[in-house]
Design a protein around this motif. Sequence first.
Motif, PDB file in Angstrom:
ATOM      1  N   GLN A 240      46.018  25.947  27.890  1.00  0.00           N
ATOM      2  CA  GLN A 240      45.065  24.689  27.423  1.00  0.00           C
ATOM      3  C   GLN A 240      44.027  26.289  26.579  1.00  0.00           C
ATOM      4  O   GLN A 240      44.050  27.273  27.289  1.00  0.00           O
ATOM      5  CB  GLN A 240      43.758  24.195  28.599  1.00  0.00           C
ATOM      6  CG  GLN A 240      44.909  23.612  28.902  1.00  0.00           C
ATOM      7  CD  GLN A 240      44.450  22.545  29.827  1.00  0.00           C
ATOM      8  OE1 GLN A 240      43.451  22.366  30.716  1.00  0.00           O
ATOM      9  NE2 GLN A 240      44.707  20.938  29.415  1.00  0.00           N
ATOM     10  N   GLY A 241      43.206  25.815  25.342  1.00  0.00           N
ATOM     11  CA  GLY A 241      42.471  26.827  24.881  1.00  0.00           C
ATOM     12  C   GLY A 241      41.048  26.617  24.803  1.00  0.00           C
ATOM     13  O   GLY A 241      40.759  27.032  25.590  1.00  0.00           O
ATOM     14  N   GLU A 242      40.926  26.129  24.691  1.00  0.00           N
ATOM     15  CA  GLU A 242      39.026  25.393  24.391  1.00  0.00           C
ATOM     16  C   GLU A 242      38.651  25.538  25.756  1.00  0.00           C
ATOM     17  O   GLU A 242      37.524  25.167  25.796  1.00  0.00           O
ATOM     18  CB  GLU A 242      38.799  24.396  23.088  1.00  0.00           C
ATOM     19  CG  GLU A 242      38.437  24.309  22.529  1.00  0.00           C
ATOM     20  CD  GLU A 242      37.502  26.372  21.353  1.00  0.00           C
ATOM     21  OE1 GLU A 242      36.751  25.827  22.364  1.00  0.00           O
ATOM     22  OE2 GLU A 242      38.342  26.835  20.959  1.00  0.00           O
ATOM     23  N   PHE A 245      41.772  28.290  28.911  1.00  0.00           N
ATOM     24  CA  PHE A 245      42.641  29.208  28.893  1.00  0.00           C
ATOM     25  C   PHE A 245      43.511  29.158  30.429  1.00  0.00           C
ATOM     26  O   PHE A 245      43.418  30.254  31.364  1.00  0.00           O
ATOM     27  CB  PHE A 245      42.455  30.522  28.717  1.00  0.00           C
ATOM     28  CG  PHE A 245      42.359  31.536  27.088  1.00  0.00           C
ATOM     29  CD1 PHE A 245      42.292  30.651  26.248  1.00  0.00           C
ATOM     30  CD2 PHE A 245      42.350  32.461  26.991  1.00  0.00           C
ATOM     31  CE1 PHE A 245      41.573  30.650  24.824  1.00  0.00           C
ATOM     32  CE2 PHE A 245      42.516  32.586  25.493  1.00  0.00           C
ATOM     33  CZ  PHE A 245      41.982  31.879  24.653  1.00  0.00           C
ATOM     34  N   ILE A 246      43.478  28.272  30.820  1.00  0.00           N
ATOM     35  CA  ILE A 246      43.850  27.678  31.728  1.00  0.00           C
ATOM     36  C   ILE A 246      45.807  27.806  31.689  1.00  0.00           C
ATOM     37  O   ILE A 246      46.317  26.648  30.965  1.00  0.00           O
ATOM     38  CB  ILE A 246      43.562  25.939  32.279  1.00  0.00           C
ATOM     39  CG1 ILE A 246      42.079  25.612  32.013  1.00  0.00           C
ATOM     40  CG2 ILE A 246      44.658  25.793  33.383  1.00  0.00           C
ATOM     41  CD1 ILE A 246      41.595  24.834  33.060  1.00  0.00           C
ATOM     42  N   GLY A 377      35.335  35.434  38.453  1.00  0.00           N
ATOM     43  CA  GLY A 377      36.212  34.389  39.567  1.00  0.00           C
ATOM     44  C   GLY A 377      38.177  35.041  39.192  1.00  0.00           C
ATOM     45  O   GLY A 377      38.623  35.331  39.767  1.00  0.00           O
ATOM     46  N   GLU A 378      38.190  34.999  38.056  1.00  0.00           N
ATOM     47  CA  GLU A 378      39.788  34.785  37.646  1.00  0.00           C
ATOM     48  C   GLU A 378      39.584  35.775  36.726  1.00  0.00           C
ATOM     49  O   GLU A 378      39.158  35.561  35.609  1.00  0.00           O
ATOM     50  CB  GLU A 378      40.213  33.630  38.153  1.00  0.00           C
ATOM     51  CG  GLU A 378      41.977  33.683  37.461  1.00  0.00           C
ATOM     52  CD  GLU A 378      42.804  32.192  37.945  1.00  0.00           C
ATOM     53  OE1 GLU A 378      43.855  32.253  38.148  1.00  0.00           O
ATOM     54  OE2 GLU A 378      41.898  31.160  37.412  1.00  0.00           O
ATOM     55  N   VAL A 379      40.708  36.395  36.215  1.00  0.00           N
ATOM     56  CA  VAL A 379      41.537  37.200  34.819  1.00  0.00           C
ATOM     57  C   VAL A 379      43.096  36.612  35.186  1.00  0.00           C
ATOM     58  O   VAL A 379      43.308  35.712  35.669  1.00  0.00           O
ATOM     59  CB  VAL A 379      41.401  38.767  34.937  1.00  0.00           C
ATOM     60  CG1 VAL A 379      42.713  39.185  33.627  1.00  0.00           C
ATOM     61  CG2 VAL A 379      40.153  39.213  35.279  1.00  0.00           C
ATOM     62  N   ARG A 380      42.961  35.514  33.933  1.00  0.00           N
ATOM     63  CA  ARG A 380      44.304  34.690  33.372  1.00  0.00           C
ATOM     64  C   ARG A 380      44.325  34.524  32.448  1.00  0.00           C
ATOM     65  O   ARG A 380      43.821  35.117  31.157  1.00  0.00           O
ATOM     66  CB  ARG A 380      43.644  33.329  33.604  1.00  0.00           C
ATOM     67  CG  ARG A 380      42.897  32.794  33.089  1.00  0.00           C
ATOM     68  CD  ARG A 380      43.055  31.050  33.689  1.00  0.00           C
ATOM     69  NE  ARG A 380      42.022  30.538  33.064  1.00  0.00           N
ATOM     70  CZ  ARG A 380      40.620  30.374  33.852  1.00  0.00           C
ATOM     71  NH1 ARG A 380      40.593  30.422  35.235  1.00  0.00           N
ATOM     72  NH2 ARG A 380      39.680  29.241  33.328  1.00  0.00           N
ATOM     73  N   GLY A 381      45.594  34.643  32.046  1.00  0.00           N
ATOM     74  CA  GLY A 381      46.309  34.565  30.640  1.00  0.00           C
ATOM     75  C   GLY A 381      48.190  34.774  30.577  1.00  0.00           C
ATOM     76  O   GLY A 381      48.356  35.322  31.157  1.00  0.00           O
ATOM     77  N   ILE A 386      44.066  36.216  26.610  1.00  0.00           N
ATOM     78  CA  ILE A 386      43.510  36.311  28.165  1.00  0.00           C
ATOM     79  C   ILE A 386      41.504  36.038  28.194  1.00  0.00           C
ATOM     80  O   ILE A 386      40.725  35.914  27.602  1.00  0.00           O
ATOM     81  CB  ILE A 386      43.514  37.628  28.721  1.00  0.00           C
ATOM     82  CG1 ILE A 386      45.240  38.632  28.635  1.00  0.00           C
ATOM     83  CG2 ILE A 386      43.243  38.533  29.947  1.00  0.00           C
ATOM     84  CD1 ILE A 386      46.120  37.886  29.248  1.00  0.00           C
ATOM     85  N   ALA A 387      41.547  35.637  29.871  1.00  0.00           N
ATOM     86  CA  ALA A 387      40.099  34.810  29.536  1.00  0.00           C
ATOM     87  C   ALA A 387      39.660  35.580  30.508  1.00  0.00           C
ATOM     88  O   ALA A 387      40.537  35.686  32.258  1.00  0.00           O
ATOM     89  CB  ALA A 387      40.107  33.294  30.007  1.00  0.00           C
TER      90      ALA A 387
END
Length: 455
Positions: A240-242, A245-246, A377-381, A386-387
């Motif tokens: 997911q974008g907006e 970045f899930i 809390g979290e680095v993801r992507g 990457i978010a």
Amino acid sequence: MNTPSTAAHPPVVEAGPRPTQERRLVTAIPGPRSQELQRRKERAVSRSVGTVLPVYVEAAGGGVVVDVDGNSLIDLGSGIAVTTVGNAHPRVVQALAAQAAAFTHTCFMVTPYDGYVEVAEALNRLTPGAHEKRSVLFNSGAEAVENAVKIARAHTGRQAVVTFDHAYHGRTNLTMAMTAKNMPYKHGFGPFAAEVYRAPMSYPFRDGLPGPEAARRALDVIDKQVGAENLAAMVIEPIQGEGGFIVPASGFLAALAQWCRQHGVVFVADEVQTGFARTGAMFACDHEDVVPDLVVTAKGIAGGMPLAAVTGRAEIMDAPHVGGLGGTYGGNPVACAAALAVLATIEEEQLVERARRIGASLTERLTALQAADPRLGEVRGRGAMIALEVVEPGTLEPDADLTRRVAAAAHAAGLIVLTCGTWGNVLRFLPPLAMPDHLLVEALDVLEAIFEETR
């Protein structure tokens, strides 16, 4: 990876010199000329069109944007994932000039041209799956999503559409109904299109569910609230974008796609933000070996020119009646020339692998920053998508205020940084794949210093 032919892209003009690849601040951000242009904008443009960072651009390329005051900013936004190959890439500039010199428009539905066909052939080869495919071209991601729904309804004879929590699919009436977030996208603009339903998304940071279990939860909602026999299409962003970045848990997308196949539902992957090498694969679905029935693309497809597409199984794409799909500007010849140049550039400059390297660098630095700061809390992507989700220390409570302050400080320091997420608490990083390594390192150094200053 299958790649399109590059034979139709003769060099015609020399591209302008690429801006010096440096962060350079000669005025405060925004500078005096940008401020004057902003005042003119406020007098001439509807106030409903906002700007994240009111610096007015004079040139851009590689990994920088240069404003009218001479400031050079590191670009971590790519025009919201559009300038994947870099701004004003020489191959794209040459292709644009050559096509514009020949003709700029005829309308493909009136007198067609080979560029449209060549783009469709390329998309049919590049999108996931080896089945027979067809493509149709449009102008924007939202327009393409709408047409994917039309195609699914024509194919199935059903009406209902399912999307997911945190989804973003566009700003038209139907795609606003499909989008989850109210402000700024939906507020005050209803009533919206009917027969759109929402299911829970896999959000590992917040729900902790394995992919198959998260899929069962979503499918249980769909079964109870919609019913497979009423469902034309399930539309989902593979990342997911907006919405923030899930990245769904492994197995979530595959379970949904399998359920759709079992029930004759068209599985639509909205790859508008994730497509064309952005995630370290040509398409984000490739990471999970998921083959959608329809793939929606836009943004990175044409290097900044307005172009979008729906590509999918031939029997589904051919379901609407002749004349049922199209539009005056869809598949404009200049945009098609740009797209073919972009696809050739992705292959020749090995940008899929480049996205992986950028992603590894971003993830390594941001993960180290997260380990030392409980607000992160979290680095993801995946890849160059990457978010960083910002929370109250030791909790899952979103901290949108800190996110805004960090973004504002980044802007003042010469970084173009975007925020996103349902709660506005996610910093997202979408650097052009043409960005040199030294700029990426410098951007992360600046960001690290900002987080330290805000403790």
